[in-house]
Scaffold this motif. Structure first.
Motif: not given
Length: 383
Positions: A119-133
């Motif tokens: 899933r290298s196309n995903e951005d870790a920082a963006a995922n964390v921000v979205e998950f934590l709202e």
């Protein structure tokens, strides 16, 4: 688990084989199931690493590492049919390793996990921000001090594991024991995940109890810290008073309290030094057992307010306290008393102004007490 046979109005026990009998393994099955469906553990979790070995000076690997909705790291240790004897110790080690992880290290570890997972196309920082709202990574707080959580997953837990887990819970460590049970019916297989420690019903109560205990412990700790500071200050202050021309406190010893007092010659009335964090004071206190007597003495002194303040050299604060027994006359100084660098200045100030207070009020206080006695002895006019 039982299947309901509605036609026969009976329940039929569903087979519950061991994971090993079904050919399932901890690494290739249970770990994969939870990595892809962490919600099975009863809450929203973001898996950020699997078989993580990013610890300095050790080759140990933790099974799963996750973030909860509060940004806390969750260390997940999986076992199959038996929890093992060392699972708690293992998880505690991992929690200690993870306790120093910074936001940057967590994001980097998650990005590596995404890459390894295809899933290298995903951005870790963006995922964390979205998950934590949150709207931006700058607002996000990850892995606050001592907030790491432990989660044990197994089909069966040994007594030494549950006993240790309960003891850790009682001492404020956040952990859960999740029992996983496979079921088989005909050709279908099912998995039940159940939290057994703490029970869901007790979890909220335990959180409240631990929070209260933590607050009480912190309060006691602060009290003990204040006691030490006060005692250290009074040791220096009393020593300086004994060497000074102010002889009021010659028979007074250092104290852990906020004050030390000396007699004035009038019973129940004292000359008092107050040592506080943000303010210190010199005071004349009228603290006799009878409220009326205190007010009469205070009023006699207050009638000479201008004369007394002129003699003292500064305006004083007068507290008659009509509905309280004790009355006070005081002169304050705003100063950070808990900063030890201020102590020499504060001690000099106390000696200087207590000497002035004694010279100002010693005789007037005696006279006010005599006037109070005469007033109380006067016959009551009943006409």
């Amino acid at each position: 688990m039982y299947k309901i046979d509605q036609a026969a109005n009976r329940i039929i026990e569903v087979d519950s084989p061991k994971f090993s009998e079904l050919g399932f393994t901890e690494r290739h099955h249970l770990q994969e199931w939870l990595a892809h469906t962490p919600a099975a553990l009863g809450e929203e979790l973001l898996i950020i690493q699997k078989e993580f070995d990013g610890f300095d000076d050790t080759k140990e690997r933790l099974d799963l590492l996750a973030l909860d909705k509060d940004g806390n790291l969750v260390i997940i240790e999986n076992k199959l049919d038996d929890s093992g004897r060392d699972v708690v110790w293992q998880a505690l080690k991992y929690a200690s390793y993870c306790s120093t992880f910074t936001k940057e290290q967590i994001i980097k570890a998650y990005q590596e996990y995404l890459s390894k997972s295809g899933r290298s196309n995903e951005d870790a920082a963006a995922n964390v921000v979205e998950f934590l709202e949150f709207s931006d990574l700058e607002e996000v707080v990850l892995n606050s001090t001592n907030t790491q959580r432990l989660m044990f997953v197994a089909a069966n837990f040994r007594k030494e594991v549950t006993s240790t887990a309960l003891w850790l819970l009682g001492n404020g460590i956040s952990l859960q024991c999740m029992k996983v049970t496979p079921y088989r019916h005909d050709n279908d297989l099912y998995l039940n995940v159940e939290q057994i420690i703490p029970t869901p019903e007790a979890e909220e109560l335990m959180i409240s109890i631990n929070a209260k205990a933590k607050e009480e412990k912190e309060t006691v700790g602060k009290q003990h810290s204040r006691y030490r500071i006060r005692l250290q200050y009074w040791e220096q202050a009393v020593n300086a008073l004994h060497k000074s021309d102010c002889h009021l406190f010659e028979n007074v010893s250092p104290s852990k309290d906020q004050w030390i007092s000396a007699g004035s010659g009038v019973s129940g009335c004292t000359f008092t030094l107050i040592f506080g964090k943000s303010e210190s004071r010199v005071e004349v206190i009228m603290g006799r057992s009878d409220l009326k007597e205190n007010k009469l003495i205070f009023d006699a002194l207050a009638s000479q307010k201008e004369i007394l303040e002129d003699k003292f050299g500064y305006p004083l604060t007068w507290y008659r306290n009509d509905d309280k027994k004790v009355s006070r006359i005081q002169y304050p100084l705003e100063i950070d008393g808990y900063d030890k660098e201020n102590w020499p200045e504060l001690i000099d100030w106390m000696i200087k102004h207590m000497s002035r207070l004694e010279k100002t009020f010693k005789q007037p206080l005696l006279e006010a007490a005599e006037q109070m006695k005469k007033t109380l002895q006067e016959p009551v006019n009943t006409v």
